[in-house]
Design a protein around this motif. Structure first.
Motif, PDB file in Angstrom:
ATOM      1  N   TYR A  35     -29.777  -8.828  27.875  1.00  0.00           N
ATOM      2  CA  TYR A  35     -30.880  -8.394  27.002  1.00  0.00           C
ATOM      3  C   TYR A  35     -30.817  -9.146  25.677  1.00  0.00           C
ATOM      4  CZ  TYR A  35     -33.867  -5.423  24.103  1.00  0.00           C
ATOM      5  OH  TYR A  35     -34.850  -4.968  23.244  1.00  0.00           O
ATOM      6  N   SER A  52     -36.745  -3.619  28.823  1.00  0.00           N
ATOM      7  CA  SER A  52     -36.672  -2.396  29.647  1.00  0.00           C
ATOM      8  C   SER A  52     -38.022  -1.926  30.171  1.00  0.00           C
ATOM      9  CB  SER A  52     -36.045  -1.266  28.833  1.00  0.00           C
ATOM     10  OG  SER A  52     -36.947  -0.806  27.842  1.00  0.00           O
ATOM     11  N   ARG A  53     -39.093  -2.193  29.441  1.00  0.00           N
ATOM     12  CA  ARG A  53     -40.437  -1.684  29.747  1.00  0.00           C
ATOM     13  C   ARG A  53     -40.445  -0.145  29.830  1.00  0.00           C
ATOM     14  NH1 ARG A  53     -40.387  -4.774  34.833  1.00  0.00           N
ATOM     15  NH2 ARG A  53     -38.258  -5.126  34.152  1.00  0.00           N
ATOM     16  N   LEU A  54     -39.643   0.445  28.951  1.00  0.00           N
ATOM     17  CA  LEU A  54     -39.576   1.913  28.903  1.00  0.00           C
ATOM     18  C   LEU A  54     -40.374   2.500  27.742  1.00  0.00           C
ATOM     19  CD1 LEU A  54     -35.832   2.452  29.877  1.00  0.00           C
ATOM     20  CD2 LEU A  54     -37.827   3.366  31.087  1.00  0.00           C
ATOM     21  N   SER A  55     -41.073   1.633  26.995  1.00  0.00           N
ATOM     22  CA  SER A  55     -41.718   2.125  25.770  1.00  0.00           C
ATOM     23  C   SER A  55     -42.769   3.207  26.028  1.00  0.00           C
ATOM     24  CB  SER A  55     -42.353   0.968  25.005  1.00  0.00           C
ATOM     25  OG  SER A  55     -43.166   0.203  25.862  1.00  0.00           O
ATOM     26  N   GLU A  86     -32.774  -1.924  18.881  1.00  0.00           N
ATOM     27  CA  GLU A  86     -34.228  -1.863  19.128  1.00  0.00           C
ATOM     28  C   GLU A  86     -34.690  -0.419  19.296  1.00  0.00           C
ATOM     29  OE1 GLU A  86     -36.293  -4.373  18.706  1.00  0.00           O
ATOM     30  OE2 GLU A  86     -34.512  -5.528  18.250  1.00  0.00           O
ATOM     31  N   TYR A 153     -50.077  -3.819  28.038  1.00  0.00           N
ATOM     32  CA  TYR A 153     -48.731  -4.118  27.530  1.00  0.00           C
ATOM     33  C   TYR A 153     -48.672  -5.549  27.033  1.00  0.00           C
ATOM     34  CZ  TYR A 153     -43.630  -4.755  27.449  1.00  0.00           C
ATOM     35  OH  TYR A 153     -42.340  -5.020  27.056  1.00  0.00           O
ATOM     36  N   ASN A 156     -42.793  -7.601  23.037  1.00  0.00           N
ATOM     37  CA  ASN A 156     -42.673  -7.437  21.575  1.00  0.00           C
ATOM     38  C   ASN A 156     -42.912  -8.745  20.833  1.00  0.00           C
ATOM     39  OD1 ASN A 156     -41.828  -6.045  19.056  1.00  0.00           O
ATOM     40  ND2 ASN A 156     -40.157  -7.530  19.178  1.00  0.00           N
ATOM     41  N   ARG A 159     -46.472  -9.613  20.736  1.00  0.00           N
ATOM     42  CA  ARG A 159     -47.207  -8.770  19.773  1.00  0.00           C
ATOM     43  C   ARG A 159     -47.066  -9.361  18.366  1.00  0.00           C
ATOM     44  NH1 ARG A 159     -46.192  -2.487  21.939  1.00  0.00           N
ATOM     45  NH2 ARG A 159     -45.796  -3.145  24.078  1.00  0.00           N
ATOM     46  N   ASP A 187     -48.262   2.057  25.378  1.00  0.00           N
ATOM     47  CA  ASP A 187     -47.227   2.753  24.594  1.00  0.00           C
ATOM     48  C   ASP A 187     -47.722   3.035  23.175  1.00  0.00           C
ATOM     49  OD1 ASP A 187     -47.027   0.303  23.190  1.00  0.00           O
ATOM     50  OD2 ASP A 187     -45.289  -0.354  24.351  1.00  0.00           O
ATOM     51  N   ASP A 189     -48.369   3.875  19.716  1.00  0.00           N
ATOM     52  CA  ASP A 189     -47.609   4.804  18.894  1.00  0.00           C
ATOM     53  C   ASP A 189     -48.022   4.617  17.437  1.00  0.00           C
ATOM     54  OD1 ASP A 189     -44.944   6.510  18.696  1.00  0.00           O
ATOM     55  OD2 ASP A 189     -44.934   5.054  17.069  1.00  0.00           O
ATOM     56  N   ASN A 193     -46.846   1.051  15.853  1.00  0.00           N
ATOM     57  CA  ASN A 193     -47.948   0.097  15.805  1.00  0.00           C
ATOM     58  C   ASN A 193     -48.368  -0.201  14.361  1.00  0.00           C
ATOM     59  OD1 ASN A 193     -50.003  -1.484  17.344  1.00  0.00           O
ATOM     60  ND2 ASN A 193     -51.396  -0.149  16.215  1.00  0.00           N
ATOM     61  N   SER A 196     -45.538  -1.949  12.407  1.00  0.00           N
ATOM     62  CA  SER A 196     -45.246  -3.312  12.875  1.00  0.00           C
ATOM     63  C   SER A 196     -46.306  -4.283  12.360  1.00  0.00           C
ATOM     64  CB  SER A 196     -45.216  -3.380  14.403  1.00  0.00           C
ATOM     65  OG  SER A 196     -44.138  -2.646  14.910  1.00  0.00           O
TER      66      SER A 196
HETATM   67  C1  LIG Z   1     -47.704  -5.699  16.251  1.00  0.00           C
HETATM   68  C2  LIG Z   1     -46.799  -4.794  17.007  1.00  0.00           C
HETATM   69  C3  LIG Z   1     -47.291  -3.582  17.491  1.00  0.00           C
HETATM   70  C4  LIG Z   1     -46.429  -2.698  18.177  1.00  0.00           C
HETATM   71  N1  LIG Z   1     -46.928  -1.508  18.637  1.00  0.00           N
HETATM   72  C5  LIG Z   1     -46.115  -0.642  19.284  1.00  0.00           C
HETATM   73  C6  LIG Z   1     -46.595   0.615  19.772  1.00  0.00           C
HETATM   74  O1  LIG Z   1     -47.757   0.981  19.578  1.00  0.00           O
HETATM   75  N2  LIG Z   1     -45.735   1.402  20.464  1.00  0.00           N
HETATM   76  C7  LIG Z   1     -44.424   1.050  20.683  1.00  0.00           C
HETATM   77  O2  LIG Z   1     -43.687   1.818  21.329  1.00  0.00           O
HETATM   78  N3  LIG Z   1     -43.936  -0.116  20.209  1.00  0.00           N
HETATM   79  C8  LIG Z   1     -44.727  -0.968  19.538  1.00  0.00           C
HETATM   80  N4  LIG Z   1     -44.236  -2.161  19.083  1.00  0.00           N
HETATM   81  C9  LIG Z   1     -42.794  -2.429  19.248  1.00  0.00           C
HETATM   82  C10 LIG Z   1     -42.404  -3.188  20.529  1.00  0.00           C
HETATM   83  O3  LIG Z   1     -43.238  -4.288  20.699  1.00  0.00           O
HETATM   84  C11 LIG Z   1     -42.425  -2.336  21.795  1.00  0.00           C
HETATM   85  O4  LIG Z   1     -41.755  -1.111  21.583  1.00  0.00           O
HETATM   86  C12 LIG Z   1     -41.735  -3.074  22.950  1.00  0.00           C
HETATM   87  O5  LIG Z   1     -42.376  -4.295  23.177  1.00  0.00           O
HETATM   88  C13 LIG Z   1     -41.779  -2.227  24.182  1.00  0.00           C
HETATM   89  O6  LIG Z   1     -41.295  -2.938  25.298  1.00  0.00           O
HETATM   90  P1  LIG Z   1     -39.946  -2.494  26.002  1.00  0.00           P
HETATM   91  O7  LIG Z   1     -39.947  -1.041  26.274  1.00  0.00           O
HETATM   92  O8  LIG Z   1     -39.718  -3.384  27.158  1.00  0.00           O
HETATM   93  O9  LIG Z   1     -38.896  -2.804  24.834  1.00  0.00           O
HETATM   94  P2  LIG Z   1     -37.324  -3.050  24.871  1.00  0.00           P
HETATM   95  O10 LIG Z   1     -37.073  -4.384  24.281  1.00  0.00           O
HETATM   96  O11 LIG Z   1     -36.737  -2.781  26.188  1.00  0.00           O
HETATM   97  O12 LIG Z   1     -36.797  -1.994  23.805  1.00  0.00           O
HETATM   98  C14 LIG Z   1     -36.362  -0.667  24.161  1.00  0.00           C
HETATM   99  C15 LIG Z   1     -37.135   0.351  23.368  1.00  0.00           C
HETATM  100  O13 LIG Z   1     -36.880   0.199  21.974  1.00  0.00           O
HETATM  101  C16 LIG Z   1     -38.070   0.460  21.225  1.00  0.00           C
HETATM  102  N5  LIG Z   1     -38.445  -0.768  20.520  1.00  0.00           N
HETATM  103  C17 LIG Z   1     -38.168  -2.046  20.881  1.00  0.00           C
HETATM  104  N6  LIG Z   1     -38.607  -2.916  19.962  1.00  0.00           N
HETATM  105  C18 LIG Z   1     -39.178  -2.168  18.995  1.00  0.00           C
HETATM  106  C19 LIG Z   1     -39.825  -2.490  17.767  1.00  0.00           C
HETATM  107  N7  LIG Z   1     -39.943  -3.746  17.326  1.00  0.00           N
HETATM  108  N8  LIG Z   1     -40.320  -1.477  17.030  1.00  0.00           N
HETATM  109  C20 LIG Z   1     -40.212  -0.182  17.427  1.00  0.00           C
HETATM  110  N9  LIG Z   1     -39.583   0.177  18.578  1.00  0.00           N
HETATM  111  C21 LIG Z   1     -39.090  -0.803  19.354  1.00  0.00           C
HETATM  112  C22 LIG Z   1     -39.147   0.868  22.233  1.00  0.00           C
HETATM  113  O14 LIG Z   1     -39.185   2.273  22.339  1.00  0.00           O
HETATM  114  C23 LIG Z   1     -38.638   0.221  23.512  1.00  0.00           C
HETATM  115  O15 LIG Z   1     -39.078   0.874  24.670  1.00  0.00           O
HETATM  116  C24 LIG Z   1     -45.060  -3.048  18.385  1.00  0.00           C
HETATM  117  C25 LIG Z   1     -44.593  -4.279  17.893  1.00  0.00           C
HETATM  118  C26 LIG Z   1     -45.455  -5.136  17.221  1.00  0.00           C
HETATM  119  C27 LIG Z   1     -44.901  -6.443  16.711  1.00  0.00           C
END
Ligand SMILES: Cc1cc2nc3c(=O)[nH]c(=O)nc-3n(C[C@H](O)[C@H](O)[C@H](O)COP(=O)(O)OP(=O)(O)OC[C@H]3O[C@@H](n4cnc5c(N)ncnc54)[C@H](O)[C@@H]3O)c2cc1C
Length: 407
Positions: A35, A52-55, A86, A153, A156, A159, A187, A189, A193, A196
């Protein structure tokens, strides 16, 4: 409408507890060094295997931070520091917004003003429409806008590029970009959101903006894109600094012996797993159904997650499950089942507050209390989330210890 989940909801971005736990089990072996090394590369739709795609599940607490971090830490220990960090970004943004809810309301107010401008300013309206449609001519941006529309989706890192190009290259207000993403993301939030977008714009860490660079985009996407004409300077929007942090909105804790109607919302879909609540004298469980919006991945995810949570909660407390159509329905049902209190997970700053306010008013008229459960996780993390992320990061080992998770 059928209840068949679209592909994105079924396995890749699960929102039911069973599917989320399966996804978690599949991800745990990859949550350590793999990771840390691979999490920023974007391989394209359907190939986001390094993350993880658990968001979508974490956002709704279909699985909790504890559920996710326990197996990850037990397998990798400190080798999972990048992943753990994260997950704490999520807690950080939530706590930060709870300490400054005015940022959310300010965003809504700004949108009203910008919408009025869009009615007057044809050039702005045309640029905005091109961005929404993914018709800007910037290859990666157009691709990501389409991916967002189709799957709900974005990785990150993608985004971050989208937000940066939106603000600094296209010169569009960050508020409009945040609204578009919030309306599309599975996701979605309010805290992650909004904050960020502000972080990319240079409004969160004051004066420090994120500028997308063509070379880095090519590298991180395996040369799938070669964007031309990106801004070379980040012109940070002119905005006063955020207000100082205040104490998060206080909640009324549930009375342990009061007959209870449990109201499940997208802010907490696993109340029955909380030891403090498991023994409450629950009479019934309920969700509020919203009109279906086929264009919104988030709304569909909410519907699936809430129905799943309703079934689990009804089984746990061995009580009937109900669906109502609005806050007044909650008050009517509470009276019907003889509840003295309605209990819900703490409603976060965001759209859920409107429903909370309406429900509280209806319940008050009926002489029924409204309690909100604040999780120990939030109670512990939020006091450290009032400044920059690094203040919270320094506390992670203590927070993990306190939660019974040793890294
Ligand atoms: C412009 C922008 C908008 C975003 N909007 C959202 C949103 O509406 N909802 C949301 O859940 N996340 C948001 N994020 C954060 C992040 O992009 C996502 O949480 C992440 O991409 C989810 O994919 P994952 O579960 O595979 O993450 P993983 O990389 O597997 O991370 C595990 C968990 O950690 C948390 N996480 C990871 N990165 C971040 C981060 N940068 N900020 C906050 N939490 C994080 C999430 O809950 C995620 O499921 C945003 C980021 C940006 C830059």
């Amino acid at each position: 409408m059928t209840d068949q989940p679209p592909v994105a909801l079924s396995g890749d971005h699960p929102v039911t507890r069973e599917a989320a736990l399966l996804r978690l089990a599949a991800f745990v072996p990859h949550a350590g060094a793999a990771y840390a090394a691979g999490r920023n590369a974007d391989h394209g739709p359907g190939r986001h295997d390094a993350v993880s795609r658990l968001s979508a599940a974490l956002r709704r607490r279909t699985v909790t931070e504890l559920d996710v971090l326990a197996p990850v830490l037990s397998r990798h220990g400190t080798g999972a520091d990048a992943f753990v960090s994260e997950v704490f970004w999520r807690s950080y943004f939530k706590g930060w917004l709870e300490a400054r809810p005015g940022i959310w309301h300010g965003w809504l107010g700004a949108l009203d003003r910008i919408d009025a401008r869009l009615m007057q300013d044809d050039a702005l309206a045309a640029a905005h429409l091109a961005a929404l449609r993914g018709e800007t001519g910037i290859d990666c941006f157009d691709h990501w806008m389409t991916e967002l529309d189709q799957t709900g989706y974005l990785h990150n890192w993608a985004r971050m590029q989208v937000a940066s190009i939106w603000i600094f290259t296209l010169g569009l207000p960050w508020e409009l970009g945040a609204r578009h993403m919030f309306g599309r993301l599975i996701d979605a939030d309010p805290a992650s959101n909004t904050l960020s977008w502000r972080w990319v714009a240079g409004l969160h860490t004051r004066g420090k903006a994120y500028l997308a660079e063509p070379g880095r985009i090519a590298r991180m996407t395996g040369d799938r894109f070669a964007p031309a004409g990106l801004a070379t300077h980040a012109s940070i929007p002119d905005e006063p600094p955020p207000p100082p942090a205040t104490a998060p909105r206080a909640v009324i804790a549930p009375a342990p012996r009061a007959r209870t109607l449990v109201w499940i919302t997208p802010d907490d879909c696993t109340l029955e797993t909380e030891p403090l609540l498991a023994q409450l004298p629950v009479r019934a469980v309920v969700i509020v159904e919203h009109p279906d919006d086929p264009a919104s991945h988030g709304a569909r995810a909410d519907r699936l997650a809430l129905n799943d949570a309703l079934t689990r909660a009804a089984l746990h407390w061995n009580v009937p499950a109900f669906r109502v159509t609005g806050p007044r329905g909650i008050a009517a049902l509470a009276a019907e089942v003889g509840a003295a209190q309605v209990l819900t997970g703490r409603i976060a700053t965001g759209p859920g507050l409107d429903t909370l306010i309406a429900a509280r008013a209806a319940l008050r008229q009926a002489g029924i209390g409204l309690a909100e459960h604040l999780r120990t996780w939030d109670r512990a993390a939020w006091p450290h989330a009032t400044r920059g992320f690094f203040a919270l990061r320094g506390q992670i080992p203590h927070l993990l210890d306190a939660a019974g998770l040793c890294s």
